[in-house]
Design a protein around this motif. Structure first.
Motif, PDB file in Angstrom:
ATOM      1  N   MET A 139       1.202  -0.944   0.543  1.00 41.72           N
ATOM      2  CA  MET A 139      -0.057   0.130  -0.241  1.00 41.72           C
ATOM      3  C   MET A 139       1.048   0.899  -0.191  1.00 41.72           C
ATOM      4  N   TRP A 159      -1.826  -4.526   2.937  1.00 45.61           N
ATOM      5  CA  TRP A 159      -2.735  -4.604   3.242  1.00 45.61           C
ATOM      6  C   TRP A 159      -2.872  -6.220   3.577  1.00 45.61           C
ATOM      7  N   ASN A 196      -2.503   1.555   5.599  1.00 45.43           N
ATOM      8  CA  ASN A 196      -3.214   2.712   4.208  1.00 45.43           C
ATOM      9  C   ASN A 196      -1.736   3.962   4.342  1.00 45.43           C
ATOM     10  N   TYR A 216      -6.811   1.050   8.555  1.00 44.86           N
ATOM     11  CA  TYR A 216      -8.026   1.242   7.403  1.00 44.86           C
ATOM     12  C   TYR A 216      -8.765   0.621   8.563  1.00 44.86           C
ATOM     13  N   SER A 599      -0.346   8.605   0.636  1.00 44.24           N
ATOM     14  CA  SER A 599       0.775   7.452   0.644  1.00 44.24           C
ATOM     15  C   SER A 599       1.373   8.352  -0.632  1.00 44.24           C
TER      16      SER A 599
END
Length: 655
Positions: A139, A159, A196, A216, A599
């Protein structure tokens, strides 16, 4: 006359309602500028877009495998992961390397930016040295000097698993490549996190950099496990969801950058954070010192619920944070009050927007007209930092009056001066799922449904390939006009990916060529990651500061137009603060960024646009930093425009 008065009395309520609607409509209109001024604002900027190069790889995908209970919203689940960072990874003294996530192949790629010469071939980081399978996906990439050595290393977060750090091999020879790194776990056990965002900062003031990871979905979920037999849950509310993964604070405990590089951390989340801050659906994190104590405060941008501002009350070895809340007033709705908001926090950046020597906070939210018409936040600093100790957040939202309240389905945001005029521009990544069938009506129905239904995936709308949710959004590029109100000139600049329009996620900023012009890169979901070289017709001057902590005993070196590799071995002084005073008396401040945002990660150099100043102008600079022993240091310099590398030592300034 009597009949007219009677008519007015009998319809007074209706007339008041109409008047209120007219006033609200007027207030809701964004400030406008003339066509000529709009064109003049856009003419100040020009960027050349080029996709970042990628090595040959597996066949591309456009959808992730997901838990069977989430199959009908597979495109929703597959809508994140694109990320990009700009840094000096190969050690040539310039932040002209990119580390980015290519979502179509689930690879983390390192490549030189276009136009920076073929110093090495693009390569993918090697995932074979640790536990990794089809239930996981990268991610983001966070560059840093995690072992406290002089070479840039890379943290990758995922993730489906915990983060992994890629340390530099001391025995690696030849050009930079996958073999230059060795992967190391930093969290024990086989936990499943859904991260994230990540940034680094010295949380407890001991002189070592710690990690803040934003998560998340709740820990242990099987979101990307197509063979899962147990269903997963979604959020419990569209505005008050507290069943997410939340933040993780990892305190640095030891490292070695010698023959056997290693780094270790201790999870202090439960002891350091209040319960109310631990369980949000965190999409972005930010760390910045808001009080001048050289202890970073934290901002957690949470989807589906209130963001959190955390005042740092740590002592060395004992991290501790307390919640701070904005204060409501008659003209500020609860939804726009820091800590009470109900929006979809998706990006955060700290910047001195109005040149008062104070850091303000910009937050991205969903701001779609005729859909979720929320608002971006521009939390302006009131200057009353002492109120943080009382649990009061000294910030007031000014997004509407500044013209920055609306941008679309927004993600990462970066505020920087791209033409050195002395005023920050605002760049945002936008868009969600691109397709042909508009699914906003169904999403509106879901948003208005009873919160008790939201956790069940079966209650959700269909979002599959071909469906669209804000997929046509264009990334805004906001420029301040003569009134100080921001205007979006992105259409005139042609800021679109070179292959095809695609929703974007992360934005990274750096002066990749050392020419005083800030360039940027945009990570696009299921599209190319694109580099934008700054070719603007700039006539203004700048001051660039590479603030670094020496690794060897040689300290206090100041190099005019120097490069880090020409000085003693050093590393970026993450969290160090610089405040400059311009000839007109305005003060601008900035802090070395450790990876704030969603990100996208900007390079760890400070860049100040100076506007129309002389080439030999004397610019007073105040520096404050925490040295490697954990002691706060300060010094004052006078510099003329240009780039400087400054080695910050111990005992060299006033404490």
């Amino acid at each position: 006359m009597r009949q007219a008065l009677q008519l007015l009395r009998s319809n007074a309520a209706r007339l008041c309602a109409v008047l209120a609607l007219l006033i609200l409509y007027h207030l809701a209109q964004l400030p406008a500028v003339s066509g000529s001024e709009h064109a003049a604002l856009a003419a100040r900027f020009r960027f050349a877009a080029t996709p970042l190069a990628v090595p040959p790889g597996p066949p591309p995908q456009t959808l992730r495998p997901v838990n069977p209970s989430l199959a009908h919203i597979a495109s929703w689940i597959s809508a994140v992961g694109a990320a990009v960072a700009l840094a000096d990874i190969d050690g040539d003294g310039l932040p002209n390397d990119a580390c980015f996530v290519e979502t179509s192949t689930n690879r983390v790629i390192v490549a030189p930016v276009p136009g920076s010469s073929d110093r090495y071939a693009p390569f993918a980081l090697d995932f074979s040295g640790f536990r990794y399978d089809a239930t996981m996906a990268p991610m983001g990439c966070l560059p840093g000097n995690f072992t406290e050595g002089p070479q840039t290393e890379l943290l990758v977060y995922f993730w489906g698993r915990t983060p992994v750090v890629f340390l530099r091999r001391p025995d690696a020879t030849g050009k930079l490549g996958a073999a230059s790194f060795v992967a190391q776990e930093i969290v024990a056990g086989e936990q499943r996190w859904y991260s994230n965002a990540a940034t680094q900062a010295d949380l407890d003031g001991d002189g070592h950099l710690d990690l803040i990871i934003g998560n998340y979905f709740p820990d242990g979920a099987r979101i990307l496990d197509a063979r899962a037999t147990e269903p997963d849950s979604m959020q419990h509310s569209m505005s008050r969801a507290f069943n997410g993964g939340g933040p993780r604070l990892l305190i640095w405990t030891a490292a070695s950058h010698g023959a056997h590089p290693s780094v270790s951390y201790r999870d202090v989340t439960e002891e350091a954070l209040p319960e109310a801050a631990r369980h949000g659906w965190t999409l972005a994190v930010g760390a910045a010192d808001l009080t001048g104590a050289q202890l970073p405060d934290l901002y957690l941008a949470n989807d589906f619920g209130p963001d959190r501002l955390l005042d740092n009350r740590s002592t060395q070895g004992h991290p501790r944070f307390a919640l701070a809340w904005g204060q409501r007033s008659l003209f500020v709705p609860k939804s726009k009050t820091l800590g009470y908001d109900s929006f979809k926090g998706m990006g955060v950046d700290f910047a001195d927007i109005d040149a008062r020597g104070l850091l303000d906070i910009f937050v991205s939210n969903i701001t779609e007209s005729y859909a979720l018409e929320e608002s971006n936040f521009v939390f302006m600093n009131t200057g009353r930092s002492d109120e943080l100790a009382k649990g009061i957040a000294p910030f007031v939202d000014r997004s509407e009056s500044l013209g920055l309240s609306r941008a679309g389905w927004a993600w990462d945001a970066k505020l920087d001066d791209f033409d050195n005029a002395g005023q920050l521009e605002v760049l945002q990544a936008t868009g969600f799922v691109r397709g042909a069938v508009d699914r906003w009506p169904e999403l509106q129905e879901l948003a208005m449904a009873n919160d008790q239904l939201l956790h069940a995936p079966a209650a959700w709308l269909r979002v599959l390939p071909g469906d669209d949710l804000s997929g046509q959004d264009h990334n805004p590029f906001f420029v301040a006009d003569s009134r100080g109100v921001y205007v979006n000139v992105a259409a005139e600049l042609g800021l679109e990916p070179t292959d095809k329009p695609a929703p974007s996620r992360g934005i990274a900023v750096a002066d990749a060529f050392g020419d005083g012009r800030l360039d940027f890169a945009v990570a696009n979901q299921w599209g190319d990651t694109t580099f934008y070289r700054n070719l603007s017709p700039i006539t203004h001057r700048f001051l660039g500061l590479a603030l670094r902590l020496p690794i060897s005993p040689r300290v206090g070196v100041l190099a005019r137009d120097g490069r880090p590799d020409a000085a003693p071995p050093s590393r970026p002084a993450i969290g160090a603060a610089a405040t400059i005073t311009l000839p007109d008396g305005r003060r601008r401040t900035a802090q070395v960024d450790g990876g704030n945002g969603h990100s996208g990660k900007r390079a760890p150099e400070l860049h100040f646009g100076l506007g129309d100043v002389a080439a030999d102008a004397a610019i007073p600079v105040e520096l404050q930093w925490r040295d490697t022993a954990g002691k706060v240091q300060r010094t004052h310099l006078t510099l003329s425009p240009g780039w400087y590398t400054i080695l910050l030592g111990t005992g060299g300034g006033e404490s």
